[in-house]
Design a protein around this motif. Structure first.
Motif, PDB file in Angstrom:
ATOM      1  N   ALA A 174       0.822  -1.222   0.000  1.00 25.97           N
ATOM      2  CA  ALA A 174       0.000   0.000   0.000  1.00 25.97           C
ATOM      3  C   ALA A 174       0.853   1.267   0.000  1.00 25.97           C
ATOM      4  N   ASP A 175       2.104   1.177   0.404  1.00 34.51           N
ATOM      5  CA  ASP A 175       3.048   2.287   0.195  1.00 34.51           C
ATOM      6  C   ASP A 175       4.480   1.743   0.211  1.00 34.51           C
ATOM      7  N   PRO A 176       4.895   1.112  -0.896  1.00 37.74           N
ATOM      8  CA  PRO A 176       6.215   0.467  -0.910  1.00 37.74           C
ATOM      9  C   PRO A 176       7.363   1.462  -0.769  1.00 37.74           C
ATOM     10  N   HIS A 177       7.195   2.674  -1.312  1.00 35.76           N
ATOM     11  CA  HIS A 177       8.275   3.673  -1.217  1.00 35.76           C
ATOM     12  C   HIS A 177       8.468   4.112   0.226  1.00 35.76           C
ATOM     13  N   ALA A 178       7.354   4.277   0.939  1.00 37.24           N
ATOM     14  CA  ALA A 178       7.457   4.634   2.359  1.00 37.24           C
ATOM     15  C   ALA A 178       8.173   3.524   3.124  1.00 37.24           C
ATOM     16  N   ALA A 179       7.827   2.279   2.813  1.00 32.02           N
ATOM     17  CA  ALA A 179       8.465   1.153   3.513  1.00 32.02           C
ATOM     18  C   ALA A 179       9.976   1.169   3.280  1.00 32.02           C
ATOM     19  N   GLN A 180      10.392   1.455   2.046  1.00 32.82           N
ATOM     20  CA  GLN A 180      11.836   1.465   1.752  1.00 32.82           C
ATOM     21  C   GLN A 180      12.529   2.634   2.467  1.00 32.82           C
ATOM     22  N   ILE A 181      11.841   3.770   2.570  1.00 25.73           N
ATOM     23  CA  ILE A 181      12.425   4.908   3.318  1.00 25.73           C
ATOM     24  C   ILE A 181      12.666   4.497   4.772  1.00 25.73           C
ATOM     25  N   VAL A 182      11.695   3.827   5.360  1.00 32.30           N
ATOM     26  CA  VAL A 182      11.843   3.409   6.766  1.00 32.30           C
ATOM     27  C   VAL A 182      12.983   2.389   6.886  1.00 32.30           C
ATOM     28  N   LEU A 183      13.029   1.433   5.972  1.00 34.82           N
ATOM     29  CA  LEU A 183      14.067   0.397   6.031  1.00 34.82           C
ATOM     30  C   LEU A 183      15.470   0.977   5.894  1.00 34.82           C
ATOM     31  N   SER A 184      15.606   2.049   5.131  1.00 36.80           N
ATOM     32  CA  SER A 184      16.954   2.588   4.899  1.00 36.80           C
ATOM     33  C   SER A 184      17.281   3.767   5.818  1.00 36.80           C
ATOM     34  N   SER A 185      16.438   3.991   6.840  1.00 31.70           N
ATOM     35  CA  SER A 185      16.614   5.183   7.688  1.00 31.70           C
ATOM     36  C   SER A 185      17.571   4.975   8.851  1.00 31.70           C
ATOM     37  N   GLY A 186      17.867   3.713   9.166  1.00 35.67           N
ATOM     38  CA  GLY A 186      18.696   3.450  10.342  1.00 35.67           C
ATOM     39  C   GLY A 186      17.881   3.304  11.623  1.00 35.67           C
ATOM     40  N   ILE A 187      16.574   3.360  11.536  1.00 32.46           N
ATOM     41  CA  ILE A 187      15.714   3.213  12.726  1.00 32.46           C
ATOM     42  C   ILE A 187      15.829   1.767  13.239  1.00 32.46           C
ATOM     43  N   PRO A 188      15.879   1.570  14.551  1.00 32.89           N
ATOM     44  CA  PRO A 188      15.900   0.184  15.063  1.00 32.89           C
ATOM     45  C   PRO A 188      14.538  -0.468  14.813  1.00 32.89           C
ATOM     46  N   LEU A 189      14.511  -1.405  13.892  1.00 30.97           N
ATOM     47  CA  LEU A 189      13.244  -1.884  13.343  1.00 30.97           C
ATOM     48  C   LEU A 189      13.059  -3.383  13.564  1.00 30.97           C
ATOM     49  N   THR A 190      11.931  -3.735  14.172  1.00 27.97           N
ATOM     50  CA  THR A 190      11.531  -5.140  14.275  1.00 27.97           C
ATOM     51  C   THR A 190      10.347  -5.343  13.340  1.00 27.97           C
ATOM     52  N   ILE A 191      10.391  -6.384  12.538  1.00 25.48           N
ATOM     53  CA  ILE A 191       9.275  -6.662  11.628  1.00 25.48           C
ATOM     54  C   ILE A 191       8.579  -7.959  12.035  1.00 25.48           C
ATOM     55  N   MET A 192       7.266  -7.837  12.180  1.00 23.79           N
ATOM     56  CA  MET A 192       6.401  -8.994  12.424  1.00 23.79           C
ATOM     57  C   MET A 192       5.693  -9.267  11.095  1.00 23.79           C
ATOM     58  N   PRO A 193       6.171 -10.225  10.306  1.00 20.03           N
ATOM     59  CA  PRO A 193       5.652 -10.378   8.942  1.00 20.03           C
ATOM     60  C   PRO A 193       4.379 -11.218   8.879  1.00 20.03           C
ATOM     61  N   TRP A 194       3.731 -11.113   7.726  1.00 20.82           N
ATOM     62  CA  TRP A 194       2.473 -11.820   7.524  1.00 20.82           C
ATOM     63  C   TRP A 194       2.662 -13.337   7.528  1.00 20.82           C
ATOM     64  N   ASP A 195       3.855 -13.816   7.138  1.00 23.24           N
ATOM     65  CA  ASP A 195       4.070 -15.279   7.178  1.00 23.24           C
ATOM     66  C   ASP A 195       3.864 -15.799   8.602  1.00 23.24           C
ATOM     67  N   ILE A 196       4.160 -14.969   9.589  1.00 22.83           N
ATOM     68  CA  ILE A 196       3.982 -15.385  10.986  1.00 22.83           C
ATOM     69  C   ILE A 196       2.552 -15.085  11.451  1.00 22.83           C
ATOM     70  N   THR A 197       2.073 -13.862  11.166  1.00 23.69           N
ATOM     71  CA  THR A 197       0.785 -13.472  11.763  1.00 23.69           C
ATOM     72  C   THR A 197      -0.408 -14.179  11.134  1.00 23.69           C
ATOM     73  N   ARG A 198      -0.280 -14.677   9.911  1.00 20.23           N
ATOM     74  CA  ARG A 198      -1.439 -15.368   9.320  1.00 20.23           C
ATOM     75  C   ARG A 198      -1.790 -16.611  10.125  1.00 20.23           C
ATOM     76  N   ASP A 199      -0.817 -17.130  10.901  1.00 22.60           N
ATOM     77  CA  ASP A 199      -1.099 -18.303  11.739  1.00 22.60           C
ATOM     78  C   ASP A 199      -1.512 -17.928  13.163  1.00 22.60           C
ATOM     79  N   VAL A 200      -1.653 -16.632  13.428  1.00 27.81           N
ATOM     80  CA  VAL A 200      -2.139 -16.198  14.749  1.00 27.81           C
ATOM     81  C   VAL A 200      -3.647 -16.040  14.586  1.00 27.81           C
ATOM     82  N   ARG A 201      -4.375 -17.091  14.936  1.00 28.69           N
ATOM     83  CA  ARG A 201      -5.779 -17.166  14.543  1.00 28.69           C
ATOM     84  C   ARG A 201      -6.738 -17.153  15.720  1.00 28.69           C
ATOM     85  N   LEU A 202      -7.747 -16.304  15.550  1.00 27.69           N
ATOM     86  CA  LEU A 202      -8.880 -16.308  16.462  1.00 27.69           C
ATOM     87  C   LEU A 202      -9.920 -17.196  15.783  1.00 27.69           C
ATOM     88  N   SER A 203     -10.402 -18.211  16.492  1.00 31.06           N
ATOM     89  CA  SER A 203     -11.379 -19.116  15.850  1.00 31.06           C
ATOM     90  C   SER A 203     -12.794 -18.617  16.122  1.00 31.06           C
TER      91      SER A 203
END
Ligand code: BDR
Ligand code: CA
Length: 320
Positions: A174-203
Motif C-alpha cells: 500500500a506504500d512500498p516507497h514509504a516502507a523502503q524509506i523506513v528500512l533505509s533510515s537506520g531506525i531500530p526496526l523489528t518486523i512482524m511479517p504476515w508469514d507469521i501473523t497469518r497463523d495467529v488465529r482467532l477461531s
C-alpha cells in the motif's frame, strides 16, 4: 517485586478490524502507556480510519485518547484499500456510535516527531498500517531514527506468498516507497511479517465463548470479526481470522513469545509484477549489514490465550 513503569507507545494505525483489536489490546494492557493513535490511509480511507479510531477508543472507555489524522494516500502510488477484507467502512458488521470526540488539530506526522523527540530513547513506535506517516516523519526529522526506542512494524511477506499480490503483503504494497524509506533510515526496526501473523488465529469458537460473557466489547469483537471470518473462510477455507496487528503490538511487552533473527531487507520498487515484495537477504549475499530484526517464529497459541484473557478483563472492567 519491582514492576517496571509502563512503556510509552505510539500506535500508527489504519483501523481496520485487526487494528481495532490491537487498539483494544493496547488499552487493556497495563504494561504499556498507549499515548496516542496516529492514523494513516490503508484498510479504508483516512476519514473512515479516523472515525473508527475515535469510536474504538470510546468503546474502550477512553474517549480522551489522542487521535491524530495523518496521510490520506501513499507517497507516490495511487491509494489501495482493503474494504473487501475489512468491510464497507473498515470494521466489518460492527456499527459503533459516533461520539463527540474529534481528532486533534496536529497532523499525525508532527505528533510522531514531537512525542518521540521530547523523550529520546523512551518512546516505542508500533506501525500496523502502511508506513506513509512514519516515512514522512523520518524525512522531516531524520534524528527520529536515533531518538525512538524501537519501531515495530507489522508487514511484509518473506517465506510466504503475499496477501494482496502474488508476492506482496498489504501494508508494504500500500506504500512500498514509504516502507523502503523506513528500512533505509537506520531506525531500530523489528518486523512482524504476515508469514507469521497469518497463523495467529482467532477461531469462531474463541469469538463465541467471548460473546457469551456479554457486554459491548465482546459484542463489538463478534460483529467486527464476523465479516473478517467470512473473508477468511472464502479466501483460505477456515472459520477464523488472523489477528496480525495485535500480535505485532504485543511484542512490546511479551517479546518472549517471539524468536527473531537480524537480517538485511529491501523492498522491490521497480517491477510491477513483484512491487512491494520484501526481500530478506537470508544468505548474507548482499554484504549489507542487517537493518531489521525479523520475527521468525511466534507462540500463537499462547498469544491468543493471553489476548482473549485481556479482552475478558477489559469487558469486566467496563461492566463494573
Ligand atoms: C495487514 O494488512 C491489513 O489489512 C491488516 O490490518 C494488517 O495490518 C495484514 O497484511
Ligand atoms: Ca492494519
Amino acid at each position: 517485586m519491582n514492576v517496571p513503569p509502563p512503556r510509552r507507545v505510539l500506535l500508527d494505525t489504519d483501523p481496520g478490524i485487526d487494528d481495532a483489536l490491537a487498539i483494544l489490546l493496547g488499552l487493556a494492557s497495563p504494561e504499556i502507556d498507549l499515548a496516542a493513535l496516529s492514523v494513516v490511509h490503508g484498510n479504508c480511507t483516512l476519514v473512515e480510519a479516523v472515525t473508527n479510531a475515535l469510536a474504538i477508543a470510546g468503546l474502550a472507555g477512553r474517549p480522551d485518547l489522542t487521535v491524530a489524522a495523518g496521510c490520506d494516500r501513499p507517497l507516490l502510488r495511487p491509494p489501495v484499500t482493503a474494504h473487501d477484507t475489512h468491510g464497507t467502512h473498515g470494521l466489518g458488521y460492527a456499527r459503533l456510535p459516533w461520539g463527540a470526540a474529534q481528532p486533534v488539530a496536529e497532523h499525525a506526522v508532527d505528533l510522531l516527531i514531537r512525542e518521540i523527540m521530547a523523550a529520546p530513547g523512551e518512546v516505542t513506535l508500533v506501525a500496523i498500517g502502511p508506513l506513509t506517516n512514519v516515512a514522512l516523519a523520518l524525512r522531516k526529522e531524520p534524528r527520529l531514527a536515533q531518538a525512538v526506542r524501537e519501531c515495530i512494524f507489522m508487514g511484509g511477506a518473506f517465506r510466504a506468498e503475499g496477501n494482496i499480490t502474488p508476492l506482496a503483503e498489504f501494508n508494504v504494497f500500500a506504500d512500498p516507497h514509504a516502507a523502503q524509506i523506513v528500512l533505509s533510515s537506520g531506525i531500530p526496526l523489528t518486523i512482524m511479517p504476515w508469514d507469521i501473523t497469518r497463523d495467529v488465529r482467532l477461531s469462531q469458537g474463541d469469538v463465541d465463548r467471548l460473546l457469551a460473557r456479554g457486554g459491548p466489547i465482546p459484542r463489538f469483537i463478534a460483529e467486527a470479526t464476523r465479516y473478517y471470518i467470512e473473508f477468511h473462510l472464502r479466501e483460505f477455507g477456515w472459520a477464523g481470522c488472523s489477528i496480525n496487528d495485535p500480535a505485532a503490538l504485543a511484542l512490546v511487552w511479551w517479546p518472549e513469545l517471539a524468536q527473531t533473527r537480524d537480517i538485511y531487507v529491501e523492498v522491490e520498487l521497480t517491477s510491477e509484477l513483484t512491487l512491494g515484495k520484501t526481500v530478506g537477504d537470508v544468505g548474507g549475499k548482499s554484504g549489507c549489514a542487517p537493518n531489521v530484526r525479523l520475527v521468525e517464529s511466534f507462540d500463537a497459541t499462547e498469544f491468543v490465550a493471553r489476548f482473549l484473557r485481556r479482552m475478558e478483563e477489559l469487558a469486566e472492567r467496563l461492566a463494573g
